[in-house]
Structures are given as structure tokens and as C-alpha cells.
Scaffold this motif. Structure first.
Motif, PDB file in Angstrom:
ATOM      1  N   SER A  98     -39.516  70.345 -30.451  1.00 40.98           N
ATOM      2  CA  SER A  98     -39.957  71.118 -29.115  1.00 40.98           C
ATOM      3  C   SER A  98     -40.529  72.261 -29.506  1.00 40.98           C
ATOM      4  O   SER A  98     -40.128  72.767 -30.564  1.00 40.98           O
ATOM      5  CB  SER A  98     -38.798  71.050 -28.456  1.00 40.98           C
ATOM      6  N   ASN A 131     -40.965  75.985 -27.485  1.00 38.80           N
ATOM      7  CA  ASN A 131     -40.528  76.745 -26.243  1.00 38.80           C
ATOM      8  C   ASN A 131     -41.742  77.792 -25.899  1.00 38.80           C
ATOM      9  O   ASN A 131     -41.688  78.385 -24.937  1.00 38.80           O
ATOM     10  CB  ASN A 131     -39.300  77.468 -26.760  1.00 38.80           C
ATOM     11  N   ASN A 182     -50.446  69.564 -23.278  1.00 41.66           N
ATOM     12  CA  ASN A 182     -50.217  69.530 -21.865  1.00 41.66           C
ATOM     13  C   ASN A 182     -51.088  70.242 -20.953  1.00 41.66           C
ATOM     14  O   ASN A 182     -51.429  71.360 -20.996  1.00 41.66           O
ATOM     15  CB  ASN A 182     -48.728  69.670 -21.232  1.00 41.66           C
ATOM     16  N   HIS A 237     -37.926  67.552 -16.746  1.00 41.51           N
ATOM     17  CA  HIS A 237     -39.325  67.113 -17.358  1.00 41.51           C
ATOM     18  C   HIS A 237     -39.282  65.889 -17.856  1.00 41.51           C
ATOM     19  O   HIS A 237     -38.339  65.201 -18.355  1.00 41.51           O
ATOM     20  CB  HIS A 237     -39.334  68.041 -18.349  1.00 41.51           C
ATOM     21  N   PRO A 284     -46.151  71.437 -25.694  1.00 44.92           N
ATOM     22  CA  PRO A 284     -44.683  71.491 -25.383  1.00 44.92           C
ATOM     23  C   PRO A 284     -43.963  70.953 -26.840  1.00 44.92           C
ATOM     24  O   PRO A 284     -43.040  71.110 -26.985  1.00 44.92           O
ATOM     25  CB  PRO A 284     -44.642  70.296 -24.277  1.00 44.92           C
ATOM     26  N   ASN A 332     -44.383  79.020 -24.402  1.00 46.83           N
ATOM     27  CA  ASN A 332     -45.542  78.873 -23.422  1.00 46.83           C
ATOM     28  C   ASN A 332     -45.522  80.009 -22.593  1.00 46.83           C
ATOM     29  O   ASN A 332     -46.334  80.112 -21.633  1.00 46.83           O
ATOM     30  CB  ASN A 332     -45.291  77.667 -22.659  1.00 46.83           C
ATOM     31  N   ALA A 365     -44.833  76.254 -16.116  1.00 46.21           N
ATOM     32  CA  ALA A 365     -44.467  75.115 -17.154  1.00 46.21           C
ATOM     33  C   ALA A 365     -43.174  74.928 -17.408  1.00 46.21           C
ATOM     34  O   ALA A 365     -42.623  74.190 -17.871  1.00 46.21           O
ATOM     35  CB  ALA A 365     -45.103  75.691 -18.774  1.00 46.21           C
ATOM     36  N   ASN A 366     -42.386  75.840 -16.927  1.00 50.85           N
ATOM     37  CA  ASN A 366     -40.791  75.857 -17.070  1.00 50.85           C
ATOM     38  C   ASN A 366     -39.991  75.362 -15.841  1.00 50.85           C
ATOM     39  O   ASN A 366     -38.996  74.873 -15.676  1.00 50.85           O
ATOM     40  CB  ASN A 366     -40.150  77.186 -17.469  1.00 50.85           C
ATOM     41  N   TYR A 389     -50.556  74.266 -22.265  1.00 50.69           N
ATOM     42  CA  TYR A 389     -49.509  74.676 -23.118  1.00 50.69           C
ATOM     43  C   TYR A 389     -49.222  73.554 -24.174  1.00 50.69           C
ATOM     44  O   TYR A 389     -49.477  72.473 -23.875  1.00 50.69           O
ATOM     45  CB  TYR A 389     -48.556  75.391 -22.354  1.00 50.69           C
TER      46      TYR A 389
END
Length: 458
Positions: free
Chosen positions: A30, A32, A163, A235, A137, A34, A57-58, A135
Motif C-alpha cells: 500500500s 498512503n 488510479n 475501498h 494506491p 495521496n 481518494a480517502n 493517485y
């Protein structure tokens, strides 16, 4: 001569390409990074604190609380780092060698990597807001140095997932919003290693491939009162089938017998099915007064989907040979690769705060405990992952009503982790191939990350 024939067959059966695995600055694969604004608080409040367009995005519901047309663009920069010390040991292959032991240390195998991002939020009216985001991911850039002892298990790992997300958010009244994001995801991977019978028939192996797929996320934000917001988001998983090719190249020559010559220089199509897992998060933001705000976040990721990596070749590669009796001049072999992963579901917990020291200036501070799906039982040279601590800080400067700039810094410290990795046969039943050897040692990794972001309201 019998043993040399056996050795060539071992080469034909042993040179496996690498599994598609990776190590990044968040647990598993992963990323984070972004948003610079959320990185400053250790990503606490990223699903409940709608400070700019990057919240899409979150939590896609968050853009309903971003009042103006807003463009948020920036990039994080993950600096090189990583440290390994250990050895590779292979048993003898009589009569032509006495085994092999390589000891060494490798540093800075995690490459300096930019992680750009961009977000646009446009409110149509008081109820409906649309957004567009780009962004990364998931992703990783690893490049072990020449001479490192684990070269027979992995050299270079480059995996990038991008993404492109379209977001629509609906605000029901003044205190509740729901949003959904539709995602087009693209993955591109390149992995290299030295394979074959180590130090007897070394083979340079490379796999490259790409794919795209669709995904989605959905979230809600509820403003309980003037001081407190709660956000929740889900998500979806991203399912990829990487279509690409395996390239293999190598040569065996025996000084004691110059008539013996075996070589491979071939390329075959291959595929890999891989699923980037679903995630769910709960986030809370509480404004104590006009200066202080507190935030917290808990994120769950279903990494238990990663049971194995199986790179399946669609045809055999061909090894040419001469000078070895009782063997055909061309040997076909399957270059498929298999690695059991057996990852586990994990949580990440973060807390953070912001303090407004002046109308134009905001300071941020945060901490995150990011648990890893990897442990000492299943760590590999392509996933030198471990539980980690994030220590973050940041600032926001708003020189004009339309423009603000966010900067952030993170120091990421991983727990030490040991490795004992063996090679598995690429064809069923995927048994351990003890003749290939084993890499053992310890990782001690840390890294520095900086991020900057510009927000323009129009």
C-alpha cells in the motif's frame, strides 16, 4: 558426465522467474501518499476532515464539505533506504562444484521514488459535488546492488499502480454526505533476478507485464455537531491479470571440457493473477477550539487474500546444448514461478493534531502504527516488510484566499525482521527445491518521506 547432465536438467527445472511481490512505505504494497495535508497528521482524519480536494481518494463523501471549486496537486518523495545483512547458501552439486556461500550487506535498495497525485473538486450546487482524482494506491521501487547475496531470489522490483477516480458526492442536509468513486486502475510491473543453477548455469530472468481493471469506493461523513465529524469508507478490491512475457538468457561452459556448451536466449508469454485487497476505515475529527483540532483513524486491509504468487508461462523456453551425450540438442522447460505468501489481515491506527498559530498558518503533528501482513515466517527479498511506526509533521500556509500550500515530513521506522527464504518449484505440486539454496539474514529498514501540495480555489 552423468552429474553434468543432471546439472543441466536442474538448470532446466530450477530457473524460475520471480514472484510479483513488493515492499512499500505502507503495510504490504500500500501507498498512503495521496495528500500532503493528511500526511502531516499521520493520515489521522483523512476520511473525516475535509480540508481540500484530496479527501476524495480517502473518502468520496468528503468533497461535499469542500465549498469551492478546488484543485489540489502535489507529490510525495520517498527517499532511498533499507538495510540487509545475511547470507545465501547452496549445497554442493558434485562433482563439478562444492556448493556456494555468499555473505554480504546491502543498503539503500529502496530507490528514491516520487509519488505524484492530483485532485479536482467541483460543487454543482448545495447538494451535489463532483470530483476527479489521480493517485497511486499501491507501488514499489526496489533495486538491490550488485553482489548482494540474495540475487538468486530477486534483484529489481518495480511495480506501479495508478488510479483514475471519478467521484460524485451527495449532501443530505447540512450534516450528512454520502459519496461514491468509480476507479479505473492500471498496473505495470518489471521484476528481475539471477536464476538457474546458481553459479553453475546462471540465467538472467526478467518478467514484464501490465493490466487495467475497474474498482470503486463508497463513504459517508456525518457531522455530529459543530465540533465533531465522523467518516467511514470502503475501498473495493482491484483484480488484475498481468499479461506480459518472461525473458531468460544465460550460458553454461565447462572449462575442463570446451566441447560442452549450453545456452538459453528465449522469451515466452506469461500471466499473473493478482488482487489488491479491499480496505475499510473509520475516522473522527474533533475541533476543540478555534486553534486546536484532534483526529484519529483506524484502517483495516484484507491482505489475507494473498495466499500465493503463481506466474504461469503460456509455453516452454528452450535450452540449446551441445557436447553432452544422451541429451537432445534442445531441451524445453517450463519457466513458471511459484511463491507461497500466506499474508494476514492487518490494521493501521493513527492519531494527529493541528494547531492554527495565525490566520494564514496551520501546523500539524501525527503518529501511525502500521501493522504488516508479513512476519518472519513469510518474509521474502521482494517483500522485506515489517510493522512500522510513522512520525509525521507538516504545515499549511495560505497567502491568499484562493491559494494555500501544504508541506509534510514523515520518518518511518520498521521493526527488525529476519528472513529464511527457499525456492519453490514453479510447477505443481510446488515443493521446496532444497538444491537451489536458501537466503537468510535480517532487515533493518527506515525511510524519510517529504510531500508538498498546492491548493487553488476558484
Amino acid at each position: 558426465m552423468h552429474h553434468l547432465c543432471t546439472g543441466l536438467y536442474r538448470a532446466a527445472s530450477l530457473f524460475c522467474v520471480m514472484a510479483y511481490s513488493a515492499h512499500s512505505l505502507a503495510a504490504g504494497y500500500s501507498l498512503n501518499e495521496n495528500s500532503a495535508s493528511y500526511m502531516g497528521t499521520g493520515f489521522a482524519g483523512r476520511a473525516s476532515n475535509p480540508v481540500d480536494a484530496s479527501i476524495a481518494a480517502n473518502n468520496p463523501a468528503g468533497i461535499s464539505f469542500v465549498k469551492h471549486n478546488t484543485l489540489s496537486v502535489g507529490s510525495a518523495l520517498i527517499f532511498k533506504g533499507g538495510e540487509f545483512e545475511g547470507q545465501y547458501k547452496r549445497p554442493p552439486l558434485p562433482p563439478y562444484d562444492n556448493g556456494q556461500t555468499l555473505r554480504g550487506k546491502s543498503t539503500d535498495f529502496q530507490k528514491t521514488t516520487p509519488v505524484p497525485f492530483g485532485h479536482l473538486s467541483i460543487p454543482f450546487n448545495d447538494q451535489i459535488t463532483a470530483g476527479l482524482s489521480a493517485y497511486g494506491p499501491f507501488g514499489i521501487e526496489l533495486d538491490y546492488k550488485d553482489g548482494w547475496p540474495g540475487k538468486y531470489f530477486g534483484d529489481e522490483t518495480s511495480v506501479k499502480v495508478i488510479n483514475l477516480q471519478g467521484t460524485l458526492s451527495f449532501k443530505a442536509g447540512e450534516d450528512f454526505a454520502i459519496g461514491i468513486g468509480l476507479i479505473g486502475a492500471y498496473v505495470k510491473g518489471r521484476l528481475t533476478q539471477t536464476a538457474g543453477v546458481p553459479d553453475v548455469l546462471p540465467i538472467d530472468a526478467t518478467i514484464e507485464g501490465d493490466d487495467n481493471t475497474l474498482g470503486w469506493n463508497i463513504g459517508v461523513i456525518w457531522q455530529i455537531n459543530k465540533q465533531t465529524k465522523i467518516g467511514a469508507v470502503y475501498h473495493s478490491q482491484l483484480e488484475f491479470t498481468l499479461d506480459g512475457d518472461i525473458k531468460v538468457q544465460g550460458r553454461l561452459m565447462v572449462p575442463e571440457n570446451p566441447l560442452i556448451d549450453a545456452s538459453v536466449n528465449d522469451k515466452v508469454d506469461a500471466k499473473l493473477d493478482i488482487t489488491m485487497p479491499e480496505r475499510a476505515a473509520l475516522s473522527i475529527t474533533h475541533q476543540i477550539d478555534s486553534r486546536w483540532t484532534l483526529m484519529a483513524d483506524a484502517t483495516w486491509t484484507r491482505w489475507s487474500r494473498f495466499k500465493q504468487f503463481y506466474i504461469k508461462a503460456k509455453s516452454n523456453v528452450k535450452i540449446s546444448q551441445s557436447g553432452i551425450p544422451n541429451l537432445p540438442p534442445e531441451i524445453a522447460t517450463d519457466p513458471s514461478s511459484y511463491i507461497p505468501m500466506n499474508w494476514k489481515d492487518v490494521w493501521a491506527f493513527s492519531v494527529g493534531t493541528s494547531y492554527r498559530i495565525a490566520p494564514q498558518w496551520l501546523l500539524r503533528l501525527g503518529y501511525m502504527r502500521d501493522l504488516s501482513p508479513v512476519d518472519d515466517k513469510n518474509r521474502t527479498v521482494r517483500s522485506p516488510d515489517a510493522d512500522r511506526n510513522w512520525f509525521t509533521c507538516g504545515a499549511s500556509w495560505q497567502p491568499t484566499e484562493q491559494l494555500s500550500i501544504d508541506v509534510a515530513y514523515a520518518y518511518v521506522v520498521m521493526d527488525k525482521g529476519s528472513i529464511s527464504e527457499a525456492k519453490y518449484n514453479g510447477t505443481p505440486p510446488h515443493n521446496v527445491n532444497a538444491e537451489y539454496g536458501k537466503i537468510t539474514g535480517e532487515y533493518n529498514n527506515s525511510s524519510h518521506i517529504v510531500a508538498a501540495q498546492l491548493n487553488y480555489r476558484f
